[in-house]
Motif scaffolding. Sequence first.
Motif, mmCIF file in Angstrom:
data_model
loop_
_atom_site.group_PDB
_atom_site.id
_atom_site.type_symbol
_atom_site.label_atom_id
_atom_site.label_comp_id
_atom_site.label_asym_id
_atom_site.label_seq_id
_atom_site.Cartn_x
_atom_site.Cartn_y
_atom_site.Cartn_z
ATOM 1 N N ALA A 121 38.643 -23.712 -10.207
ATOM 2 C CA ALA A 121 37.593 -23.982 -11.191
ATOM 3 C C ALA A 121 36.229 -23.759 -10.555
ATOM 4 N N LEU A 122 35.416 -22.925 -11.167
ATOM 5 C CA LEU A 122 34.141 -22.517 -10.586
ATOM 6 C C LEU A 122 32.992 -22.784 -11.555
ATOM 7 N N TYR A 123 31.852 -23.204 -10.997
ATOM 8 C CA TYR A 123 30.668 -23.505 -11.795
ATOM 9 C C TYR A 123 29.803 -22.262 -11.975
ATOM 10 N N THR A 124 29.239 -22.111 -13.152
ATOM 11 C CA THR A 124 28.223 -21.092 -13.403
ATOM 12 C C THR A 124 27.141 -21.709 -14.276
ATOM 13 N N ASN A 125 26.020 -21.014 -14.421
ATOM 14 C CA ASN A 125 24.962 -21.502 -15.302
ATOM 15 C C ASN A 125 25.413 -21.536 -16.756
ATOM 16 N N ASP A 126 26.475 -20.807 -17.078
ATOM 17 C CA ASP A 126 27.002 -20.786 -18.445
ATOM 18 C C ASP A 126 28.298 -21.573 -18.579
ATOM 19 N N GLY A 127 28.516 -22.516 -17.676
ATOM 20 C CA GLY A 127 29.673 -23.389 -17.783
ATOM 21 C C GLY A 127 30.702 -23.151 -16.698
ATOM 22 N N ARG A 128 31.729 -23.968 -16.701
ATOM 23 C CA ARG A 128 32.794 -23.888 -15.704
ATOM 24 C C ARG A 128 33.928 -23.019 -16.243
ATOM 25 N N PHE A 129 34.545 -22.241 -15.361
ATOM 26 C CA PHE A 129 35.676 -21.416 -15.796
ATOM 27 C C PHE A 129 36.729 -21.387 -14.693
ATOM 28 N N ASN A 130 37.919 -20.900 -15.057
ATOM 29 C CA ASN A 130 39.020 -20.827 -14.110
ATOM 30 C C ASN A 130 39.239 -19.383 -13.681
ATOM 31 N N ILE A 131 39.112 -19.127 -12.376
ATOM 32 C CA ILE A 131 39.184 -17.768 -11.837
ATOM 33 C C ILE A 131 40.592 -17.189 -11.908
ATOM 34 N N SER A 132 41.593 -18.033 -12.126
ATOM 35 C CA SER A 132 42.975 -17.533 -12.165
ATOM 36 C C SER A 132 43.325 -16.823 -13.464
ATOM 37 N N ALA A 133 42.440 -16.923 -14.470
ATOM 38 C CA ALA A 133 42.731 -16.291 -15.767
ATOM 39 C C ALA A 133 42.893 -14.779 -15.621
ATOM 40 N N ALA A 134 43.777 -14.212 -16.403
ATOM 41 C CA ALA A 134 44.098 -12.783 -16.311
ATOM 42 C C ALA A 134 42.891 -11.891 -16.579
ATOM 43 N N LYS A 135 41.936 -12.349 -17.378
ATOM 44 C CA LYS A 135 40.787 -11.510 -17.735
ATOM 45 C C LYS A 135 39.898 -11.185 -16.528
ATOM 46 N N HIS A 136 40.080 -11.909 -15.413
ATOM 47 C CA HIS A 136 39.264 -11.646 -14.235
ATOM 48 C C HIS A 136 39.923 -10.660 -13.264
ATOM 49 N N LYS A 137 41.102 -10.149 -13.620
ATOM 50 C CA LYS A 137 41.847 -9.289 -12.711
ATOM 51 C C LYS A 137 41.058 -8.040 -12.330
ATOM 52 N N ARG A 138 40.308 -7.486 -13.281
ATOM 53 C CA ARG A 138 39.510 -6.290 -13.020
ATOM 54 C C ARG A 138 38.016 -6.541 -13.233
ATOM 55 N N ASP A 139 37.611 -7.761 -13.022
ATOM 56 C CA ASP A 139 36.193 -8.127 -13.145
ATOM 57 C C ASP A 139 35.559 -8.042 -11.760
ATOM 58 N N PHE A 140 34.744 -7.026 -11.541
ATOM 59 C CA PHE A 140 34.176 -6.794 -10.214
ATOM 60 C C PHE A 140 32.759 -7.342 -10.075
ATOM 61 N N GLY A 141 32.382 -8.199 -11.005
ATOM 62 C CA GLY A 141 31.110 -8.892 -10.901
ATOM 63 C C GLY A 141 31.257 -10.189 -10.122
ATOM 64 N N PRO A 142 30.143 -10.834 -9.751
ATOM 65 C CA PRO A 142 30.189 -12.094 -8.997
ATOM 66 C C PRO A 142 30.586 -13.271 -9.887
ATOM 67 N N ILE A 143 30.855 -14.393 -9.275
ATOM 68 C CA ILE A 143 31.137 -15.614 -10.041
ATOM 69 C C ILE A 143 30.005 -15.874 -11.016
ATOM 70 N N ASP A 144 28.759 -15.849 -10.510
ATOM 71 C CA ASP A 144 27.567 -16.091 -11.325
ATOM 72 C C ASP A 144 26.485 -15.119 -10.850
ATOM 73 N N PRO A 145 26.071 -14.175 -11.682
ATOM 74 C CA PRO A 145 25.086 -13.176 -11.245
ATOM 75 C C PRO A 145 23.734 -13.786 -10.875
ATOM 76 N N GLU A 146 23.483 -15.019 -11.271
ATOM 77 C CA GLU A 146 22.208 -15.672 -10.960
ATOM 78 C C GLU A 146 22.289 -16.564 -9.728
ATOM 79 N N CYS A 147 23.453 -16.606 -9.091
ATOM 80 C CA CYS A 147 23.645 -17.482 -7.933
ATOM 81 C C CYS A 147 23.325 -16.734 -6.643
ATOM 82 N N ASP A 148 22.683 -17.447 -5.707
ATOM 83 C CA ASP A 148 22.290 -16.842 -4.433
ATOM 84 C C ASP A 148 23.225 -17.187 -3.292
ATOM 85 N N CYS A 149 24.389 -17.756 -3.576
ATOM 86 C CA CYS A 149 25.282 -18.183 -2.494
ATOM 87 C C CYS A 149 25.920 -16.974 -1.809
ATOM 88 N N TYR A 150 26.449 -17.202 -0.623
ATOM 89 C CA TYR A 150 27.095 -16.147 0.164
ATOM 90 C C TYR A 150 28.236 -15.488 -0.606
#
Length: 440
Positions: free
Chosen positions: A347-376
Amino acid sequence: MSTDAPTTAAGTLAGPATLAGAAGTVPAAASAAEAPVNDRARFGFEVGATLPTGGRTGVIHTPHGDIRTPAFIPVGTKASVKAVRPDEIEDLGAQAVLSNAYHLYLEPGPDIVDEAGGLGRFMNWHGPTYTDSGGFQVMSLGAGFKKVISMEATGEQNDDAVAAGKERHSFVDDDGVWFKSHLDGSRHRFSPEVSMGIQHRLGADIMFAFDELTTLVNTRGYQEESLERTRKWAVRCVAEHQRLTAERSHRPYQALFGVLQGAQYEDLRRKAARDLGAMDFDGFGIGGALEKENLGTIIRWVCEELPEDKPRHLLGISEPDDLFEAVKTGADTFDCVSPSRVARNAALYTNDGRFNISAAKHKRDFGPIDPECDCYTCQNYSRAYLRHLYKAKEMLFSTLCTIHNERWTVRLVDSMRQAIEDGPDRFAELEAEVLGRYYA
């Protein structure tokens, strides 16, 4: 250098990638240089900007550096924030860490930590440290509730409540608590004096008095009895703390915070704040069982009674709406295991809410967890890669996702601190913007 992350017009939490400031205020050699000094004057608190609702900024001074408040304190239960190195915790902007006296008492033992030079030296963390008293774990694990005891206890009133399918493993009397270890079933005894002895050997900059944690299913009569027991234990904690401080003059001064109980009863909460506020504590912890919707009200009750010149730590809170409510009503620092725990469970936090990275829709999502986040993690890895790590059960998954969740939470509270300094209108705007997006 400040770690405050400026907010954009849309209320997002954008910020620079350089985060060495707040957590890096004390060099690595400082611990050794300061170890012989045992001066209470080296701990203190200064109030800065304020809100009409009771919120405020401030600075907590400790022998191992300053903590600019409000601040979120990551939890390293067993002298380790799970899966993340101390230098990574520093890089993500954390100003202090909190460890657990109950768990460190059971393993490796406070004598080992003391021999190592104290908690910070033992875990290679150079900033301020906290330890809680172990009371929560003794009571909650002893009754089988685990985290449920703190926020979600339900059912008919019952002063001997035990979680379904569990046996009671803790037994309270006026002198202290007998309990069985959750590791091997061995029998142990905690009292105010024992807890103070353990925490002095652990050597944290801030520690908490031993208290009795009740549940929401305890009767009013038991809440009153327990509150008086906790008050008497607080008196004993102060006396033992003063004795050990004089005895252990080779160690830096450790601040002692009293813990306020009273469940959801206004008169009991206010009484606890008045009673402990009159004692020789360096600050206060707000603990105990409560329902989410009453959080801000309870904080307001106790803050109206407590001395304004001492810091207030809210135990076990990290949800965005809870943090905003707590900050604006007067709490200064917060800790919670949730950001790291949920990260390890995808379960990961974003500015648009929390989501689960294990969902199938993220299999080919090559973007970051949160595009507005400055973390490593967000600067270097994609959702697709993180999902792969999770599915492959790679240990790196926990590290990268914990870094993100802890950074996101630390930065959220940092943005609240900046908003208070910018004025009450800006804080209200930030609250509406952030919560409007997160819970949309």
